[in-house]
Write an enzyme that holds these catalytic residues in place. Structure first.
Site, PDB file in Angstrom:
ATOM      1  CG  ASN A  14      -7.292   1.835   6.139  1.00 15.01           C
ATOM      2  OD1 ASN A  14      -8.020   0.851   6.073  1.00 15.01           O
ATOM      3  ND2 ASN A  14      -6.664   2.167   7.248  1.00 15.01           N
TER       4      ASN A  14
ATOM      5  CD  GLU B 291      -2.805   1.078   2.514  1.00 14.85           C
ATOM      6  OE1 GLU B 291      -3.709   1.931   2.610  1.00 14.85           O
ATOM      7  OE2 GLU B 291      -2.636   0.164   3.348  1.00 14.85           O
TER       8      GLU B 291
ATOM      9  CG  ASN C  43      -8.770  -2.402   3.084  1.00 16.25           C
ATOM     10  OD1 ASN C  43      -8.060  -3.388   3.220  1.00 16.25           O
ATOM     11  ND2 ASN C  43      -8.683  -1.348   3.893  1.00 16.25           N
ATOM     12  CD  GLU C  44      -8.592  -2.692   7.666  1.00 19.93           C
ATOM     13  OE1 GLU C  44      -8.728  -1.518   8.078  1.00 19.93           O
ATOM     14  OE2 GLU C  44      -7.566  -3.362   7.849  1.00 19.93           O
TER      15      GLU C  44
ATOM     16  CE1 TYR D 128      -1.018  -4.810  10.041  1.00 21.75           C
ATOM     17  CE2 TYR D 128      -3.344  -4.254   9.951  1.00 21.75           C
ATOM     18  CZ  TYR D 128      -2.141  -4.487   9.311  1.00 21.75           C
ATOM     19  OH  TYR D 128      -2.076  -4.401   7.939  1.00 21.75           O
TER      20      TYR D 128
ATOM     21  CD  GLU E 167      -4.364  -4.649   5.482  1.00 25.77           C
ATOM     22  OE1 GLU E 167      -4.006  -4.034   6.515  1.00 25.77           O
ATOM     23  OE2 GLU E 167      -5.101  -4.156   4.616  1.00 25.77           O
TER      24      GLU E 167
END
Length: 536
Positions: free
Chosen positions: A73, A28, A173-174, A246, A294
């Site tokens: 993001n 990214e 994404n998310e 994470y 991720e």
């Protein structure tokens, strides 16, 4: 008193074939990851497109099987159409995810060209934050149709005559996250329907395509309800559910740091339960698979815990990132590398163990997890700055498992040895963990390749103070012998590799390990990475 552990591995305890994409990476354009990182036109090794050849060579040496890109993001605010064609005609866009100016010098076609040059399979993330499904369909048409339509002919006009070999498409994404541009946090059903409709379109354009539903990220406060409501709408049209996590531990808390696999296990098992529940509810034979695309691990300082919303972060201040800040958007100069948090991690050995632990967890769930993308696979394990490339400690377990599991079958090990406990913590509203008890200090994953006559046993000793003597029972593998024991550890956790000192932490051979009558006896040093290899 000497600490001992018994490990049993038997060929009958098969889990599943290992998908090579478990050893993928994520990219990214944050900070100098792209501009000033993989792309520096004036770098001594720069190729005809300004890509650094030293990084390309390093990625090819690793043999990276797959890469998820271009976000992250960032992608939820990106207009792909502004990133194609002559560079002088492209528009600079605001990146609201990371408060950057996106120059679009590296755009859609350049990202795909880079994956071609490093010889990896591209896995593409589509903007479902600010773009609509029509734009997404045109993106797939531009990328996959050989010719004869407006968008495919435009690709050819811009110098790319052949369709791109994209098989896997990430649909957003998310999108459950409040931090996401165009978030669907408050409408999971709507997002599930949107995902379903786009997945249909993609597969109508390319009937060999795979699609990935953007599941709940980082154990968010509405997990698992959001997941269930959204996935139910698109279960029968998508192939994977995407997970992100994470893991952070309080500074200096090695036990919680290296208990990362327990946290991931809970997340994975809950997600599998959700998928299997929906499979039954929908009366479908279709099994849902996981893309854990991720993940990372670090130490973090104590932050502010704001209570509300089930004890998670309240709707104030940083919840929507409305904290006071300078209204400045940075521009990442490709001529000036700026270090960022994705660079060389502190405590490289601990980071290597944590990342290895995550991958070993994936191997033990190889029947359901088919894709894994280490966020720091590029610019952490395979490290670089504005001038040089080197291998951080995390590179070696990542590389060894990537190479030694190809075309293999994961086998479930049984471990009985010393255990440790962790304490609960809450660093922020969303970064917290309950206490865990009786966690095995020795963690193991096993892969057999019958065709090659190999059994590879991957092992971590998470004990902070104790070497542990391992009694490894492999009597089920008749005709196999001990080939080697590779180990990696350090006596100084503050030290790590750099370009100037590339061999501070590296694998070595342990020649003291023995095998007799189907049992291997080895010593796993404290906080060490180990590979015990058997050959037929």
């Amino acid at each position: 008193m000497k600490k001992t552990a018994n490990v049993t591995v038997h060929p009958d305890y098969k889990i599943s074939e290992v998908d090579k994409r478990l050893f993928g990476a994520f990219l990214e354009p944050i900070g100098s990851w792209v501009y000033g990182g993989i792309y520096i036109p004036k770098h001594p090794t720069a190729d005809d497109m300004g890509f650094r050849q030293d990084i390309i060579d390093a990625v090819k040496e690793f043999d990276l099987p797959a890469l998820r890109f271009p976000g992250g993001n960032w992608v939820s605010g990106w207009d792909w159409k502004e990133s194609i064609g002559p560079i002088e005609n492209r528009k600079v866009q605001l990146d609201l995810a990371w408060f950057q100016n996106e120059q679009n010098i590296i755009g859609h076609d350049e990202y795909l060209e880079w994956t071609k040059r490093v010889n990896t399979d591209p896995m593409y993330t589509i903007n479902l934050g600010t773009e609509d499904i029509k734009s997404a369909a045109q993106l797939v048409e531009y990328s996959r149709i050989p010719g004869g339509t407006y968008w495919s002919e435009l690709r050819k006009k811009y110098g790319h005559p052949e369709p791109y070999p994209i098989k896997t498409w990430y649909l957003g994404n998310e999108m459950d996250g409040h931090w996401q541009i165009g978030s669907w946090e408050k409408d999971p059903v709507g997002f599930g329907i949107r995902t379903h409709e786009l997945s249909k379109i993609i597969k109508w354009i390319d009937n060999k395509a795979e699609t990935v539903f953007a599941g709940t990220s980082d154990h968010h406060k509405h997990f698992p309800e959001w997941e269930m409501a959204a996935l139910e709408q698109c279960y029968e049209s998508v192939d994977y559910i995407s997970l992100h996590h994470y893991h952070s531990a309080p500074e200096g808390d090695i036990a919680n740091y290296l208990n990362i696999s327990s946290v991931f296990e809970d997340y994975i098992k809950t997600t599998i339960a959700i998928c299997d529940y929906l499979q039954t509810k929908l009366r479908t034979p279709k099994k849902m698979y996981i893309s854990f695309d991720e993940y990372g691990c670090d130490f973090a300082k104590q932050g502010e815990v704001l209570f509300g919303r089930r004890g998670w972060q309240d709707v104030t201040k940083s919840y929507f990132q409305f904290v006071p800040r300078d209204n400045v958007f940075t521009t990442n100069d490709p001529e000036n590398y700026v270090d960022n948090s994705f660079g060389s991690p502190s405590h490289q050995m601990l980071n290597a163990l944590a990342m290895a632990s995550v991958i070993m967890t994936f191997l033990r769930h190889a029947d359901r997890i088919k894709i894994g993308c280490m966020t720091g696979g590029i610019l952490n394990a395979l490290a670089f700055n504005g001038q040089h490339v080197w291998k951080n400690a995390a590179y070696f377990p990542f590389y060894q498992m990537n190479k030694l599991t190809r075309d293999g079958v994961s086998i479930l090990p049984v471990v009985d040895g010393p255990t440790f406990n962790t304490e609960q913590f809450a660093l922020t509203g969303s970064n917290q963990s309950h206490a865990y008890e009786n966690v095995q200090a020795i963690e193991v994953a096993v892969v057999q390749n019958e065709e090659k006559g190999e059994v590879n046993i991957f092992m971590i000793n998470r004990a902070i103070e104790d070497d542990i003597e391992i009694s490894l029972d492999v009597r089920g593998f008749e005709g196999y012998k001990l080939a080697e024991h590779i180990e990696m550890y350090t006596d100084d956790l503050e030290k790590g590799n750099s370009f100037e000192y590339p061999d501070v932490i590296k694998p070595t051979k342990n020649t003291d390990t023995k095998m007799d009558n189907g049992k291997v006896t080895a010593v796993a040093k404290k906080l060490s990475w180990n590979v015990i290899r058997l050959t037929k």
